[in-house]
Write a protein that holds these residues in place. Sequence first.
Motif, mmCIF file in Angstrom:
data_model
loop_
_atom_site.group_PDB
_atom_site.id
_atom_site.type_symbol
_atom_site.label_atom_id
_atom_site.label_comp_id
_atom_site.label_asym_id
_atom_site.label_seq_id
_atom_site.Cartn_x
_atom_site.Cartn_y
_atom_site.Cartn_z
ATOM 1 N N GLN A 8 0.801 -1.217 0.000
ATOM 2 C CA GLN A 8 0.000 0.000 0.000
ATOM 3 C C GLN A 8 0.834 1.267 0.000
ATOM 4 O O GLN A 8 0.298 2.359 0.139
ATOM 5 N N LYS A 65 -4.993 5.015 -7.539
ATOM 6 C CA LYS A 65 -5.282 5.966 -6.469
ATOM 7 C C LYS A 65 -6.787 5.871 -6.230
ATOM 8 O O LYS A 65 -7.578 6.161 -7.121
ATOM 9 N N THR A 100 -10.379 6.604 -4.546
ATOM 10 C CA THR A 100 -11.225 7.533 -3.797
ATOM 11 C C THR A 100 -12.681 7.218 -4.109
ATOM 12 O O THR A 100 -12.977 6.448 -5.007
ATOM 13 N N SER A 138 -15.265 -0.971 -2.464
ATOM 14 C CA SER A 138 -13.980 -1.654 -2.410
ATOM 15 C C SER A 138 -13.614 -2.154 -3.801
ATOM 16 O O SER A 138 -14.422 -2.752 -4.500
ATOM 17 N N ARG A 165 -8.937 -3.380 -2.198
ATOM 18 C CA ARG A 165 -8.655 -2.301 -1.254
ATOM 19 C C ARG A 165 -9.829 -1.344 -1.243
ATOM 20 O O ARG A 165 -10.418 -1.050 -2.273
ATOM 21 N N ASP A 166 -10.144 -0.824 -0.062
ATOM 22 C CA ASP A 166 -11.348 -0.017 0.096
ATOM 23 C C ASP A 166 -11.191 1.377 -0.467
ATOM 24 O O ASP A 166 -10.110 1.969 -0.454
ATOM 25 N N LEU A 167 -12.307 1.901 -0.942
ATOM 26 C CA LEU A 167 -12.415 3.303 -1.337
ATOM 27 C C LEU A 167 -13.122 3.998 -0.176
ATOM 28 O O LEU A 167 -14.265 3.652 0.130
ATOM 29 N N ILE A 168 -12.426 4.921 0.447
ATOM 30 C CA ILE A 168 -12.931 5.474 1.692
ATOM 31 C C ILE A 168 -13.200 6.968 1.538
ATOM 32 O O ILE A 168 -12.403 7.687 0.941
ATOM 33 N N HIS A 188 -10.574 10.107 2.045
ATOM 34 C CA HIS A 188 -9.286 9.465 2.310
ATOM 35 C C HIS A 188 -8.811 8.839 1.002
ATOM 36 O O HIS A 188 -9.617 8.326 0.243
ATOM 37 N N ASN A 206 -6.596 5.920 -0.740
ATOM 38 C CA ASN A 206 -5.857 4.671 -0.604
ATOM 39 C C ASN A 206 -5.096 4.396 -1.892
ATOM 40 O O ASN A 206 -5.495 4.863 -2.967
ATOM 41 N N TYR A 207 -4.028 3.629 -1.771
ATOM 42 C CA TYR A 207 -3.259 3.267 -2.958
ATOM 43 C C TYR A 207 -3.164 1.763 -3.070
ATOM 44 O O TYR A 207 -3.243 1.035 -2.073
ATOM 45 N N LEU A 208 -2.966 1.319 -4.297
ATOM 46 C CA LEU A 208 -2.767 -0.107 -4.564
ATOM 47 C C LEU A 208 -1.933 -0.183 -5.836
ATOM 48 O O LEU A 208 -2.237 0.515 -6.800
#
Length: 445
Positions: A120, A165, A167, A174, A184-187, A190, A192-194
């Motif tokens: 991540q 990236k 969002t 997710s 990986r979750d989309l929050i 916030h 998140n990266y993957l």
Amino acid sequence: MPLPPRLRRHHAAALPALLAIFIAGCANADYPNSVFTRFTEFNRDIGYLFKLLIYLGTFVFIFVEGILLYTIFKFRRKSDSERPKHVHGNTTLEILWTAIPAVILAFIAVPTVRTIFKSQAVASADALQVEVIGHQWWWEFRYPQYQITTANEIYLPVGRKVNFKLTTQDVLHSFSIPQLGGKRDLITNHVNYLWFTPDSVGEGAWNGFCAEFCGTSHGNMHFRVFTVAPSNFEGWAANQQKMAAFGAVAPAAASVVPVSTPDGTARGSAVALPAATGIAAATPTVPVVTNPTHPAGTAVPATFVSFPYDKLGVHNIPQTPLPEGLTFNESLKGDPQRGLDFMTKQMGGGCVGCHMINGNPVMRGVIGPNLTHVASRTTLAGGIYPNDAKHLALWVKNARWMKPGVIMPTLGAGQYDPITKTYIPKTGLNDQQIADIVAYLQALK
Ligand code: HEC
Ligand SMILES: [Cu+2]
């Protein structure tokens, strides 16, 4: 209770049969949404952790069960008068059963935490950058280095590292592509990266899903990933960068139209759209092929534009049944120019308020998917229907019946809108108007 001999025979046969089925299932290369693939370093790393856990777990299981069985037999009561010896505390044992699990946990924790941090972290800047924006219930994908915005389909060049990236525009979602890597979750609020590299994979189509419950049509929020040869990726990207293939006008007119999000605020990254959609390109109908991020020396082939529908794997083909009773007069012939005029000049159906078509100065909406190259996609509506004339027509006619809960209104005359629970008046779209709109949409290659 002993089983009758016939049943016992069946039992004896059932276990190996079950095992055989189980093993065949695991070994099946065609298993569509398995995470046990080795196409990316992400899945290889996870696979390594998985095996480590299985091996350690097996060891612990055999060790503990062995001691248990030994104890049961060794210390079983041999006569009615026998009483067990009472013991109290055993320092050596207590140290051992604290120390051994601690060591095993360390063996598990160190590689696990290392993999979490590795996977991540933000990938190196030379990676292909893809912005993923979750919407109820579809996916927006942007390629900032290429100035491309598209929906529900991701193209990845084989062998190039890609950094997602993540969002969301609304609720939690997710992002999951089991066979290529991760989930990986989309929050909300916030990023998140993957990242992963599809390095040991050929050209192909892969299923992606939303893996976090996000409302009515969560189960209808799919997408496809296409891994293609680098030259084909450049071909796809060059086509996506072009203005709409039908009815595009000079960009001067387009750039004066302001863009705002539905509630007028700068939510998510929607306000970045004018730049991200290529509206500001110098000449609208000429492809932007001199993008600095195109790897040097890559020729842009004129031939590859999108992944052919007939090359989809059997597990990539949408299987959603059509709502019963929703029909369309398929014998009608549509005219793309009439469709364009209807959508833009007469504001038919309000498409302009929600959809963007690059090169079309009035189609500037940001609520629904970008339609500039909608005909180049294999599927529609979060990957749940094939993208053909019939499904497009039924979608425009009654999207809310095709996919529960969608924002896109029911538009066909006389159609029942399942959200407002009313019938659309006769002034709604008739089948000929829909056929024209579909002809225009299908011209947007
Ligand atoms: C109120 C906003 C709104 C209006 C008005 C609207 N749409 Fe949509 N449209 C959406 C949304 C949101 C989606 C995505 C739905 C989903 O997949 O969950 C969508 C999806 C689509 C899709 C599928 C795109 C894809 O790649 O999956 C097409 C085609 C489309 N709309 C065409 C039209 C046309 C043509 C009109 C006008 C006749 C129109 N829309 C009017 C919001 C709207
Ligand atoms: Cu979801």
